[in-house]
Design a protein around this motif. Structure first.
Motif, PDB file in Angstrom:
ATOM      1  N   GLN A  65       0.804  -1.410   0.179  1.00  0.00           N
ATOM      2  CA  GLN A  65      -0.202   0.072  -0.235  1.00  0.00           C
ATOM      3  C   GLN A  65       0.753   1.140   0.341  1.00  0.00           C
ATOM      4  O   GLN A  65       1.803   1.141   0.900  1.00  0.00           O
ATOM      5  N   LEU A  66       0.886   2.689  -1.080  1.00  0.00           N
ATOM      6  CA  LEU A  66       1.268   3.458  -1.191  1.00  0.00           C
ATOM      7  C   LEU A  66       0.411   4.056   0.106  1.00  0.00           C
ATOM      8  O   LEU A  66      -0.248   4.574   0.484  1.00  0.00           O
ATOM      9  N   VAL A  67       1.095   4.919   1.357  1.00  0.00           N
ATOM     10  CA  VAL A  67       1.399   5.480   2.245  1.00  0.00           C
ATOM     11  C   VAL A  67       2.024   6.792   2.483  1.00  0.00           C
ATOM     12  O   VAL A  67       1.815   8.134   2.932  1.00  0.00           O
ATOM     13  N   GLY A  68       2.845   6.922   1.020  1.00  0.00           N
ATOM     14  CA  GLY A  68       3.447   8.286   0.930  1.00  0.00           C
ATOM     15  C   GLY A  68       4.300   7.943  -0.881  1.00  0.00           C
ATOM     16  O   GLY A  68       4.509   7.471  -0.648  1.00  0.00           O
ATOM     17  N   PHE A  69       4.620   9.397  -1.075  1.00  0.00           N
ATOM     18  CA  PHE A  69       4.930  10.046  -2.271  1.00  0.00           C
ATOM     19  C   PHE A  69       5.543  11.019  -2.519  1.00  0.00           C
ATOM     20  O   PHE A  69       5.686  12.113  -1.537  1.00  0.00           O
ATOM     21  N   ALA A  70       6.565  11.072  -3.031  1.00  0.00           N
ATOM     22  CA  ALA A  70       8.064  12.228  -3.659  1.00  0.00           C
ATOM     23  C   ALA A  70       8.161  11.802  -4.797  1.00  0.00           C
ATOM     24  O   ALA A  70       8.679  11.332  -4.891  1.00  0.00           O
ATOM     25  N   TYR A  71       7.518  13.164  -5.761  1.00  0.00           N
ATOM     26  CA  TYR A  71       8.668  13.206  -7.357  1.00  0.00           C
ATOM     27  C   TYR A  71       8.901  14.325  -7.557  1.00  0.00           C
ATOM     28  O   TYR A  71       8.340  15.743  -6.502  1.00  0.00           O
ATOM     29  N   GLY A  72       9.641  14.847  -8.445  1.00  0.00           N
ATOM     30  CA  GLY A  72      10.440  15.791  -9.168  1.00  0.00           C
ATOM     31  C   GLY A  72      11.188  16.248  -9.900  1.00  0.00           C
ATOM     32  O   GLY A  72      11.748  15.060 -10.207  1.00  0.00           O
ATOM     33  N   ASP A 112      -2.391   9.173   8.446  1.00  0.00           N
ATOM     34  CA  ASP A 112      -1.933   7.744   9.461  1.00  0.00           C
ATOM     35  C   ASP A 112      -0.808   7.690   9.735  1.00  0.00           C
ATOM     36  O   ASP A 112       0.034   7.016  10.302  1.00  0.00           O
ATOM     37  N   TYR A 113       0.588   8.003   8.816  1.00  0.00           N
ATOM     38  CA  TYR A 113       1.763   7.489   8.577  1.00  0.00           C
ATOM     39  C   TYR A 113       2.805   8.918   8.613  1.00  0.00           C
ATOM     40  O   TYR A 113       3.896   9.233   8.760  1.00  0.00           O
ATOM     41  N   GLN A 114       1.869  10.327   8.848  1.00  0.00           N
ATOM     42  CA  GLN A 114       2.429  11.206   9.337  1.00  0.00           C
ATOM     43  C   GLN A 114       3.482  11.312  10.376  1.00  0.00           C
ATOM     44  O   GLN A 114       3.061  10.630  11.857  1.00  0.00           O
ATOM     45  N   GLY A 115       4.911  12.151  10.953  1.00  0.00           N
ATOM     46  CA  GLY A 115       5.178  12.191  12.162  1.00  0.00           C
ATOM     47  C   GLY A 115       6.144  11.126  12.341  1.00  0.00           C
ATOM     48  O   GLY A 115       7.055  10.937  12.940  1.00  0.00           O
ATOM     49  N   LEU A 116       6.472   9.637  10.729  1.00  0.00           N
ATOM     50  CA  LEU A 116       6.896   8.554  11.714  1.00  0.00           C
ATOM     51  C   LEU A 116       8.141   9.308  10.825  1.00  0.00           C
ATOM     52  O   LEU A 116       9.388   7.773  10.758  1.00  0.00           O
ATOM     53  N   PHE A 118       8.601   9.523   7.443  1.00  0.00           N
ATOM     54  CA  PHE A 118       8.319   8.932   6.465  1.00  0.00           C
ATOM     55  C   PHE A 118       8.954  10.041   5.212  1.00  0.00           C
ATOM     56  O   PHE A 118       9.613  10.341   4.136  1.00  0.00           O
ATOM     57  N   GLY A 119       8.610  11.607   6.025  1.00  0.00           N
ATOM     58  CA  GLY A 119       8.900  12.518   4.510  1.00  0.00           C
ATOM     59  C   GLY A 119       9.879  12.991   4.075  1.00  0.00           C
ATOM     60  O   GLY A 119      10.363  13.111   3.458  1.00  0.00           O
ATOM     61  N   ARG A 120      10.829  12.354   5.893  1.00  0.00           N
ATOM     62  CA  ARG A 120      11.775  12.757   5.604  1.00  0.00           C
ATOM     63  C   ARG A 120      12.933  11.850   4.844  1.00  0.00           C
ATOM     64  O   ARG A 120      13.527  12.429   3.961  1.00  0.00           O
ATOM     65  N   ARG A 121      12.561  10.821   4.921  1.00  0.00           N
ATOM     66  CA  ARG A 121      12.886   9.499   4.085  1.00  0.00           C
ATOM     67  C   ARG A 121      12.919   9.519   2.740  1.00  0.00           C
ATOM     68  O   ARG A 121      13.510   9.671   1.608  1.00  0.00           O
ATOM     69  N   LEU A 122      11.928   9.969   2.494  1.00  0.00           N
ATOM     70  CA  LEU A 122      11.203  10.575   0.977  1.00  0.00           C
ATOM     71  C   LEU A 122      12.057  11.606   0.479  1.00  0.00           C
ATOM     72  O   LEU A 122      12.458  11.748  -1.186  1.00  0.00           O
ATOM     73  N   ILE A 123      12.149  13.103   0.894  1.00  0.00           N
ATOM     74  CA  ILE A 123      13.165  13.463   0.361  1.00  0.00           C
ATOM     75  C   ILE A 123      14.296  14.018  -0.018  1.00  0.00           C
ATOM     76  O   ILE A 123      14.742  13.710  -0.537  1.00  0.00           O
ATOM     77  N   SER A 124      14.985  13.010   1.605  1.00  0.00           N
ATOM     78  CA  SER A 124      16.683  13.241   1.751  1.00  0.00           C
ATOM     79  C   SER A 124      16.770  12.182   0.501  1.00  0.00           C
ATOM     80  O   SER A 124      18.164  12.349  -0.352  1.00  0.00           O
ATOM     81  N   THR A 125      15.842  10.781  -0.078  1.00  0.00           N
ATOM     82  CA  THR A 125      16.670   9.853  -1.559  1.00  0.00           C
ATOM     83  C   THR A 125      15.600  10.635  -2.565  1.00  0.00           C
ATOM     84  O   THR A 125      16.919  10.080  -2.867  1.00  0.00           O
ATOM     85  N   LEU A 126      15.131  11.363  -2.670  1.00  0.00           N
ATOM     86  CA  LEU A 126      14.491  12.335  -3.916  1.00  0.00           C
ATOM     87  C   LEU A 126      15.507  13.015  -4.797  1.00  0.00           C
ATOM     88  O   LEU A 126      15.895  12.836  -5.369  1.00  0.00           O
TER      89      LEU A 126
END
Length: 184
Positions: A65-72, A112-116, A118-126
């Protein structure tokens, strides 16, 4: 939340899932999702676009299940977003940020997945996969957890009270040098 991985993401193939996450995170209407689906489809074809998803896997080899995403993508002054923010950046002496920058187009995590983290991991990986020397993005111009995250990565305000057509909410354009500093 150990079963959530950050992995390359098929932006075109999973755009509907991504927009469901964005709708939940950002409170989008069905009409707004339909418009954004077309935009994401066009963005998926831009040379240099990069996309990553936060995928919750309940069992091995599950599609997840997709719980977050980032693109650029590498910023292009000819793109709509750049044409809107350019006068604001120029007025603040930051017009050069439109060149040699990786634009973080979207970053959303399901509530449901914020504050854990995942946003940092997504933008850092991106952003780690680009050779460009800096990154730019726009975010709602209020003190939000997203803006706190961006500041922790080195983003600073380049322009505030940026108004995009068809939205009454002001945005801030933020920029950061790449790579991001190591996490303390």
């Amino acid at each position: 939340m150990d079963d959530v991985t950050i992995e390359p993401f098929d932006l075109a193939g999973r755009a509907t899932e991504a927009l469901a996450v964005q709708a939940a995170a950002f409170g989008l209407s069905g009409e707004e999702v339909a418009v954004r689906l077309q935009i994401v489809g066009r963005h998926a074809l831009v040379p240099g676009v990069r996309a990553f998803g936060a995928v919750a896997r309940s069992r091995p080899r599950s599609a997840g299940q997709l719980v977050g995403f980032a693109y650029g993508m590498p910023n292009d002054r000819a793109h709509w977003w750049s044409s809107v923010i350019e006068p604001y950046l120029e007025a603040n002496g930051h017009g050069l940020w439109l060149d040699q920058s990786f634009a973080v187009t979207e970053l959303h995590v399901h509530p449901d997945y914020q504050g854990l983290g995942f946003g940092r991991r997504l933008i850092s990986t991106l952003c780690a996969g680009t050779s460009l020397p800096r990154s730019i993005l726009s975010a709602v111009d209020h003190d939000t957890p997203a803006r706190t995250l961006y500041r922790s990565l080195g983003y600073q305000d380049l322009a505030r009270r940026v108004m995009f057509p068809n939205t009454p909410v002001p945005y801030a354009v933020m920029g950061a040098p790449l790579p991001f500093p190591p996490r303390p």
